[in-house]
Design a protein around this motif. Sequence first.
Motif, PDB file in Angstrom:
ATOM      1  N   PRO A  96     -70.070  16.990  31.262  1.00 13.46           N
ATOM      2  CA  PRO A  96     -68.734  17.246  30.691  1.00 13.46           C
ATOM      3  C   PRO A  96     -68.785  18.399  29.696  1.00 13.46           C
ATOM      4  O   PRO A  96     -69.724  18.516  28.903  1.00 13.46           O
ATOM      5  CB  PRO A  96     -68.389  15.935  29.972  1.00 13.46           C
ATOM      6  CG  PRO A  96     -69.381  14.939  30.406  1.00 13.46           C
ATOM      7  CD  PRO A  96     -70.559  15.641  30.986  1.00 13.46           C
ATOM      8  N   THR A 100     -62.992  20.425  28.187  1.00 12.84           N
ATOM      9  CA  THR A 100     -62.297  19.281  28.803  1.00 12.84           C
ATOM     10  C   THR A 100     -61.727  18.347  27.738  1.00 12.84           C
ATOM     11  O   THR A 100     -60.820  17.559  28.008  1.00 12.84           O
ATOM     12  CB  THR A 100     -63.267  18.569  29.774  1.00 12.84           C
ATOM     13  OG1 THR A 100     -63.727  19.548  30.718  1.00 12.84           O
ATOM     14  CG2 THR A 100     -62.620  17.423  30.521  1.00 12.84           C
ATOM     15  N   GLY A 125     -61.389  12.308  40.317  1.00 15.91           N
ATOM     16  CA  GLY A 125     -62.649  13.066  40.216  1.00 15.91           C
ATOM     17  C   GLY A 125     -63.287  12.799  38.868  1.00 15.91           C
ATOM     18  O   GLY A 125     -63.604  13.702  38.099  1.00 15.91           O
ATOM     19  N   THR A 126     -63.509  11.529  38.602  1.00 14.85           N
ATOM     20  CA  THR A 126     -63.888  11.118  37.236  1.00 14.85           C
ATOM     21  C   THR A 126     -65.327  11.470  36.864  1.00 14.85           C
ATOM     22  O   THR A 126     -65.663  11.572  35.692  1.00 14.85           O
ATOM     23  CB  THR A 126     -63.581   9.610  37.034  1.00 14.85           C
ATOM     24  OG1 THR A 126     -63.454   9.343  35.649  1.00 14.85           O
ATOM     25  CG2 THR A 126     -64.647   8.705  37.645  1.00 14.85           C
ATOM     26  N   GLY A 127     -66.203  11.638  37.851  1.00 17.10           N
ATOM     27  CA  GLY A 127     -67.593  12.026  37.566  1.00 17.10           C
ATOM     28  C   GLY A 127     -68.267  11.050  36.613  1.00 17.10           C
ATOM     29  O   GLY A 127     -68.339   9.847  36.884  1.00 17.10           O
ATOM     30  N   ILE A 131     -63.452  11.679  30.936  1.00 20.27           N
ATOM     31  CA  ILE A 131     -62.022  11.740  30.600  1.00 20.27           C
ATOM     32  C   ILE A 131     -61.442  10.324  30.508  1.00 20.27           C
ATOM     33  O   ILE A 131     -60.845   9.947  29.485  1.00 20.27           O
ATOM     34  CB  ILE A 131     -61.258  12.580  31.658  1.00 20.27           C
ATOM     35  CG1 ILE A 131     -61.751  14.029  31.645  1.00 20.27           C
ATOM     36  CG2 ILE A 131     -59.751  12.490  31.438  1.00 20.27           C
ATOM     37  CD1 ILE A 131     -61.221  14.885  32.796  1.00 20.27           C
ATOM     38  N   ASP A 156     -63.384   8.743  42.369  1.00 18.43           N
ATOM     39  CA  ASP A 156     -64.246   9.872  42.758  1.00 18.43           C
ATOM     40  C   ASP A 156     -64.578   9.710  44.234  1.00 18.43           C
ATOM     41  O   ASP A 156     -64.610   8.589  44.758  1.00 18.43           O
ATOM     42  CB  ASP A 156     -65.533   9.918  41.918  1.00 18.43           C
ATOM     43  CG  ASP A 156     -66.067  11.339  41.794  1.00 18.43           C
ATOM     44  OD1 ASP A 156     -65.960  11.932  40.701  1.00 18.43           O
ATOM     45  OD2 ASP A 156     -66.588  11.874  42.805  1.00 18.43           O
ATOM     46  N   ILE A 157     -64.863  10.811  44.871  1.00 12.58           N
ATOM     47  CA  ILE A 157     -65.267  10.760  46.278  1.00 12.58           C
ATOM     48  C   ILE A 157     -66.758  10.415  46.374  1.00 12.58           C
ATOM     49  O   ILE A 157     -67.237  10.018  47.422  1.00 12.58           O
ATOM     50  CB  ILE A 157     -64.931  12.098  46.984  1.00 12.58           C
ATOM     51  CG1 ILE A 157     -64.830  11.896  48.477  1.00 12.58           C
ATOM     52  CG2 ILE A 157     -65.917  13.198  46.601  1.00 12.58           C
ATOM     53  CD1 ILE A 157     -64.088  13.009  49.184  1.00 12.58           C
ATOM     54  N   GLY A 181     -62.781   7.334  46.697  1.00 14.94           N
ATOM     55  CA  GLY A 181     -61.952   7.880  47.765  1.00 14.94           C
ATOM     56  C   GLY A 181     -61.557   9.318  47.525  1.00 14.94           C
ATOM     57  O   GLY A 181     -61.819   9.891  46.471  1.00 14.94           O
ATOM     58  N   ASN A 182     -60.883   9.861  48.524  1.00 13.31           N
ATOM     59  CA  ASN A 182     -60.478  11.258  48.517  1.00 13.31           C
ATOM     60  C   ASN A 182     -59.156  11.423  47.744  1.00 13.31           C
ATOM     61  O   ASN A 182     -58.162  10.768  48.074  1.00 13.31           O
ATOM     62  CB  ASN A 182     -60.312  11.707  49.974  1.00 13.31           C
ATOM     63  CG  ASN A 182     -60.009  13.186  50.083  1.00 13.31           C
ATOM     64  OD1 ASN A 182     -60.319  13.976  49.193  1.00 13.31           O
ATOM     65  ND2 ASN A 182     -59.377  13.559  51.175  1.00 13.31           N
ATOM     66  N   LEU A 183     -59.156  12.233  46.711  1.00 11.36           N
ATOM     67  CA  LEU A 183     -57.957  12.555  45.927  1.00 11.36           C
ATOM     68  C   LEU A 183     -57.104  11.305  45.664  1.00 11.36           C
ATOM     69  O   LEU A 183     -57.600  10.355  45.077  1.00 11.36           O
ATOM     70  CB  LEU A 183     -57.186  13.680  46.621  1.00 11.36           C
ATOM     71  CG  LEU A 183     -58.006  14.979  46.724  1.00 11.36           C
ATOM     72  CD1 LEU A 183     -57.266  16.029  47.552  1.00 11.36           C
ATOM     73  CD2 LEU A 183     -58.369  15.535  45.352  1.00 11.36           C
ATOM     74  N   ASN A 201     -59.828  16.923  36.500  1.00 13.79           N
ATOM     75  CA  ASN A 201     -60.624  18.136  36.333  1.00 13.79           C
ATOM     76  C   ASN A 201     -61.368  18.310  37.648  1.00 13.79           C
ATOM     77  O   ASN A 201     -62.546  18.001  37.749  1.00 13.79           O
ATOM     78  CB  ASN A 201     -61.575  17.975  35.147  1.00 13.79           C
ATOM     79  CG  ASN A 201     -62.508  19.167  34.989  1.00 13.79           C
ATOM     80  OD1 ASN A 201     -62.271  20.239  35.562  1.00 13.79           O
ATOM     81  ND2 ASN A 201     -63.586  18.991  34.235  1.00 13.79           N
ATOM     82  N   LEU A 221     -70.534  19.584  44.806  1.00 14.10           N
ATOM     83  CA  LEU A 221     -69.306  18.805  45.033  1.00 14.10           C
ATOM     84  C   LEU A 221     -68.422  18.758  43.790  1.00 14.10           C
ATOM     85  O   LEU A 221     -67.215  18.554  43.877  1.00 14.10           O
ATOM     86  CB  LEU A 221     -69.718  17.374  45.440  1.00 14.10           C
ATOM     87  CG  LEU A 221     -68.642  16.378  45.832  1.00 14.10           C
ATOM     88  CD1 LEU A 221     -67.927  16.828  47.105  1.00 14.10           C
ATOM     89  CD2 LEU A 221     -69.226  14.986  46.019  1.00 14.10           C
ATOM     90  N   ALA A 222     -69.045  18.946  42.617  1.00 10.98           N
ATOM     91  CA  ALA A 222     -68.283  18.888  41.363  1.00 10.98           C
ATOM     92  C   ALA A 222     -67.810  20.269  40.914  1.00 10.98           C
ATOM     93  O   ALA A 222     -67.094  20.383  39.927  1.00 10.98           O
ATOM     94  CB  ALA A 222     -69.153  18.262  40.272  1.00 10.98           C
ATOM     95  N   LEU A 232     -58.735  22.143  46.252  1.00 12.47           N
ATOM     96  CA  LEU A 232     -58.540  20.713  45.952  1.00 12.47           C
ATOM     97  C   LEU A 232     -57.283  20.481  45.121  1.00 12.47           C
ATOM     98  O   LEU A 232     -56.558  19.513  45.329  1.00 12.47           O
ATOM     99  CB  LEU A 232     -59.774  20.149  45.248  1.00 12.47           C
ATOM    100  CG  LEU A 232     -60.884  19.816  46.239  1.00 12.47           C
ATOM    101  CD1 LEU A 232     -62.236  19.802  45.562  1.00 12.47           C
ATOM    102  CD2 LEU A 232     -60.622  18.477  46.909  1.00 12.47           C
TER     103      LEU A 232
END
Length: 298
Positions: A96, A100, A125-127, A131, A156-157, A181-183, A201, A221-222, A232
Motif C-alpha cells: 500500500p 492511497t 481489488g482489496t489486496g 483501504i 479481489d480476484i 471475484g471479478n470486479l 484502487n 495483477l495488481a 479495469l
Amino acid sequence: MSITLTIKEIQVLGYRKLQNIVLNPEFETDLLLGQVLKKGRSFLYAHPNKTIFKFQFSIFKRLLKRRQRKEPMAYILGKINFYGLDFKVTPDVLIPRPDTEILVQETLAVIRNTKYGIRSVIDIGTGSGAIAISIAKAIEKKSKIKNQKSKIFGTDISNEALKVSRINARRNKVKIKLLRGNLLDPIIEARLPHPWLITANLPYLTSSEATKSHLKYEPRLALAGGKAGLELIEKLLKQYAQIRQNGDYIILEIGYKQGRAITNLVKKYLPQAKIKIKKDYAGFDRVVEINFTARRVA
Ligand SMILES: C[S@@+](CC[C@H](N)C(=O)[O-])C[C@H]1O[C@@H](n2cnc3c(N)ncnc32)[C@H](O)[C@@H]1O
C-alpha cells in the motif's frame, strides 16, 4: 555461541553495503538489524558494544542481500504501516502506498457527510485490505462518524491476496467480509443493500509502466491496467452503469495523468453522475469521487 562483531560494527557494515543503493542506508540497516534482534532502533543505539549470535548475523546478511538487490523493505520486513495501522504484506499483494491514504480520507469524509447514509462500503481489488480495514477501523473508532451501520466488504480476484487481507483484518481486529471475484460480480451476486460506497484502487499503470524494474517484486495483477492503464476502471464503470442506484458513490484512485480520461469515461457510462477530482500531495490528480443524487434510505 556469539561472534565478535558488535551491533555498532554490524551497523557500519550494513551502511557500507547499502550506500549508493538505497536513499537512507543507516535507517534501513537499523530496521533490518532490529528485525533480526526483535528490537527497536533505540536498543541498537543503547547497546552499541553488544555482540550478536552467529545465527542472527547469518539472518541479517541474508536480509541485507535482499535489500542490495532492491527488494522492497516492506516485503523483507513482511509488514508496512498504512493509515496508522500495521499490515502484513507478501509478494501476493501490492505494497500500500501513502497516496492511497487520500482515498481513505475522502471516503471517510463522504461517509461522515452523506445525508442519507451508506449501507455497504465495498472495496474492489482489496489486496492487503489496506483501504477496507482502515475504513472499518476508523468507523469503529470515531463515534462522530454517523453511519456506523455500514457493513464493510473487500473483494479481489486473487485468492492469495484475500488470504493476506483476512490475516490483516484479524490483526487489526475489524470485521470485514471478503469475497472473491471479478470486479462487481461478487457483490452483485451477494445482493448487498444500497446505497453503496465503492472504493477501488484498481491496477492503473500502462503495460509499459508496469514493467519498470522498481516494480518487479510486486504482482503484475495488481499493477497493469492494459495499454493505457484504464481497462479495469472502464470495465468497472460499464458494469456499474447496469446497476446504478441513487445515493451510491464510487471513489477511485487513478494515475496522475488520468484525470481527463477518467472524466470522459464517467461521462460516457454514467452521464447522470457528479464528478470531483482530488489531487495528491504533489498536486497531481489522484482520487475521483463519483456520486448520484441521493434519496432518503427507508
Ligand atoms: C493496485 S492493487 C490495490 C491493492 C489495495 N487495494 C491497495 O490499495 O493497496 C489492485 C488489486 O486489484 C486486484 N485485481 C486485479 N484485477 C481485478 C479484477 N478484475 N477484479 C477484482 N480485483 C482485481 C489485484 O489482485 C490487486 O489486489
